[in-house]
Write a protein that holds these residues in place. Structure first.
Motif, short mmCIF file in Angstrom:
data_model
loop_
_atom_site.label_atom_id
_atom_site.label_comp_id
_atom_site.label_asym_id
_atom_site.label_seq_id
_atom_site.Cartn_x
_atom_site.Cartn_y
_atom_site.Cartn_z
N CYS A 41 -44.92 -11.58 6.30
CA CYS A 41 -45.24 -11.85 7.57
C CYS A 41 -44.21 -12.86 8.06
CB CYS A 41 -46.54 -12.95 7.22
SG CYS A 41 -47.99 -12.19 6.65
N ASN A 42 -43.43 -12.37 9.02
CA ASN A 42 -42.32 -12.97 9.65
C ASN A 42 -42.25 -12.21 10.84
OD1 ASN A 42 -40.46 -10.54 9.04
ND2 ASN A 42 -40.50 -11.30 7.14
N PHE A 43 -41.25 -12.67 11.61
CA PHE A 43 -41.01 -11.84 13.16
C PHE A 43 -39.70 -11.22 12.84
CE2 PHE A 43 -43.57 -15.31 14.52
CZ PHE A 43 -44.62 -14.64 15.33
N HIS A 44 -39.19 -10.84 11.82
CA HIS A 44 -37.92 -9.89 11.73
C HIS A 44 -38.26 -8.71 12.19
CE1 HIS A 44 -36.43 -13.01 8.30
NE2 HIS A 44 -36.76 -13.44 9.54
N THR A 45 -39.46 -8.11 12.23
CA THR A 45 -39.60 -6.71 12.61
C THR A 45 -41.00 -6.59 13.33
OG1 THR A 45 -40.79 -5.81 10.75
CG2 THR A 45 -38.47 -5.62 10.65
N PHE A 46 -40.95 -5.41 14.07
CA PHE A 46 -42.39 -5.81 14.82
C PHE A 46 -43.56 -5.37 14.03
CE2 PHE A 46 -45.68 -3.03 17.03
CZ PHE A 46 -46.14 -4.25 18.12
N GLY A 47 -43.58 -4.78 13.07
CA GLY A 47 -44.70 -4.43 12.18
C GLY A 47 -45.06 -5.64 11.38
N ASN A 48 -44.03 -6.56 10.98
CA ASN A 48 -44.21 -7.88 10.20
C ASN A 48 -44.81 -8.79 11.33
OD1 ASN A 48 -43.55 -6.75 7.81
ND2 ASN A 48 -41.37 -7.62 7.88
N ALA A 49 -44.44 -8.62 12.53
CA ALA A 49 -44.74 -9.68 13.44
C ALA A 49 -46.40 -9.36 13.86
CB ALA A 49 -44.05 -9.49 14.83
N MET A 50 -46.61 -8.16 13.56
CA MET A 50 -48.14 -7.70 14.10
C MET A 50 -48.92 -8.35 12.79
SD MET A 50 -48.85 -6.52 16.79
CE MET A 50 -50.34 -5.46 16.78
N LEU A 98 -48.29 -10.89 10.88
CA LEU A 98 -48.27 -12.46 11.04
C LEU A 98 -49.39 -12.78 12.10
CD1 LEU A 98 -45.34 -14.79 11.04
CD2 LEU A 98 -46.80 -14.92 12.96
N LEU A 99 -49.26 -12.21 13.08
CA LEU A 99 -50.26 -12.50 14.20
C LEU A 99 -51.68 -12.08 13.96
CD1 LEU A 99 -48.29 -11.35 17.32
CD2 LEU A 99 -48.56 -13.46 16.47
N ILE A 100 -52.07 -11.33 12.84
CA ILE A 100 -53.24 -10.88 12.58
C ILE A 100 -53.91 -12.16 11.52
CG2 ILE A 100 -54.66 -9.58 10.98
CD1 ILE A 100 -53.04 -7.28 12.09
N LYS A 101 -52.76 -12.69 10.88
CA LYS A 101 -52.88 -13.92 10.08
C LYS A 101 -53.11 -15.20 10.64
CE LYS A 101 -50.65 -16.09 6.21
NZ LYS A 101 -49.49 -16.14 5.28
N ALA A 102 -52.34 -15.29 11.78
CA ALA A 102 -52.26 -16.61 12.62
C ALA A 102 -53.63 -17.35 12.91
CB ALA A 102 -51.35 -16.39 13.71
N PRO A 103 -54.63 -16.61 13.33
CA PRO A 103 -55.65 -17.38 13.60
C PRO A 103 -56.40 -18.26 12.50
CG PRO A 103 -55.83 -15.23 14.77
CD PRO A 103 -54.64 -15.38 13.97
N ALA A 104 -56.01 -17.63 10.99
CA ALA A 104 -56.61 -18.25 9.93
C ALA A 104 -55.72 -19.07 9.28
CB ALA A 104 -57.06 -17.26 9.07
N ALA A 105 -54.24 -19.24 9.95
CA ALA A 105 -53.28 -20.07 9.28
C ALA A 105 -53.51 -21.53 9.51
CB ALA A 105 -51.79 -19.69 9.87
N LYS A 106 -52.92 -22.41 8.90
CA LYS A 106 -53.01 -23.72 9.00
C LYS A 106 -52.21 -24.23 10.09
CE LYS A 106 -51.60 -23.78 4.63
NZ LYS A 106 -50.83 -24.07 3.67
N LEU A 107 -52.80 -24.63 11.21
CA LEU A 107 -52.38 -25.29 12.50
C LEU A 107 -52.60 -26.59 12.47
CD1 LEU A 107 -52.84 -22.27 14.99
CD2 LEU A 107 -50.77 -22.87 13.89
N ARG A 108 -53.55 -27.15 11.82
CA ARG A 108 -53.70 -28.43 11.83
C ARG A 108 -52.75 -29.53 10.85
NH1 ARG A 108 -57.05 -28.88 7.59
NH2 ARG A 108 -58.54 -27.15 7.43
N PRO A 109 -52.32 -30.40 10.95
CA PRO A 109 -51.61 -31.16 9.93
C PRO A 109 -52.15 -31.18 8.51
CG PRO A 109 -52.45 -32.80 11.57
CD PRO A 109 -52.76 -31.37 11.96
N SER A 110 -51.54 -31.15 7.53
CA SER A 110 -52.11 -31.43 6.08
C SER A 110 -51.56 -32.92 5.84
CB SER A 110 -51.34 -30.46 5.21
OG SER A 110 -49.87 -30.63 5.11
N LYS A 111 -52.02 -33.33 4.58
CA LYS A 111 -51.86 -34.61 4.16
C LYS A 111 -50.28 -34.83 4.34
CE LYS A 111 -55.63 -34.52 1.13
NZ LYS A 111 -56.26 -34.46 -0.31
#
Length: 138
Positions: A50-59, A61-74
């Motif tokens: 999951c990275n933005f190095h290639t288009f496939g990996n970017a897709m 990552l974006l599938i995973k993104a809505p479930a990723a931690k976007l709020r701050p942790s401790k």
């Protein structure tokens, strides 16, 4: 349960349009992500898959993104967005593997667009067709 299945099958064409727009949005975000964050170094959330190095990996990552931690942790870490915004001394400007602060806006706008707008649009299509089926039955 019968009207719900009937509504789903009647709304498949409308849902296909919504899914097409969703895929188009993901395509635009993946291409812009590869352009903006293609050289950002790998860390915890940004890994070999999951990275933005290639288009496939970017897709992926974006599938995973809505479930990723976007709020701050401790620790105050913002997950994937923080890793895309990595700055010195955690990266090297000479190697051009630093991120940009635009990453927070990029990730939050993507999650809002995909998770809150597009998925609610899918639900609206299903409920619209369901109400039509109920009206036809009565």
């Amino acid at each position: 349960v019968g009207p719900l299945f009937q509504a789903t099958f009647m709304g498949l064409k409308k849902l296909a349009n919504v899914v097409g727009v969703l895929v188009l949005c993901m395509y635009v975000y993946a291409v812009s992500g590869v352009s903006l964050f293609g050289k950002v170094r790998l860390q915890t959330e940004l890994n070999d898959n999951c990275n933005f190095h290639t288009f496939g990996n970017a897709m992926l990552l974006l599938i995973k993104a809505p479930a990723a931690k976007l709020r701050p942790s401790k620790t105050g870490h913002f997950g994937m967005a923080a890793e895309l915004a990595v700055q010195e001394p955690d990266c090297s400007a000479d190697d051009e593997d630093c991120g940009t602060m635009f990453a927070y806006l990029y990730m939050v706008s993507f999650v809002v667009l995909v998770q809150f707008i597009m998925l609610n649009l899918c639900m609206a299509v299903i409920l619209d067709v369901y109400s039509l089926c109920i009206q036809e039955q009565s």
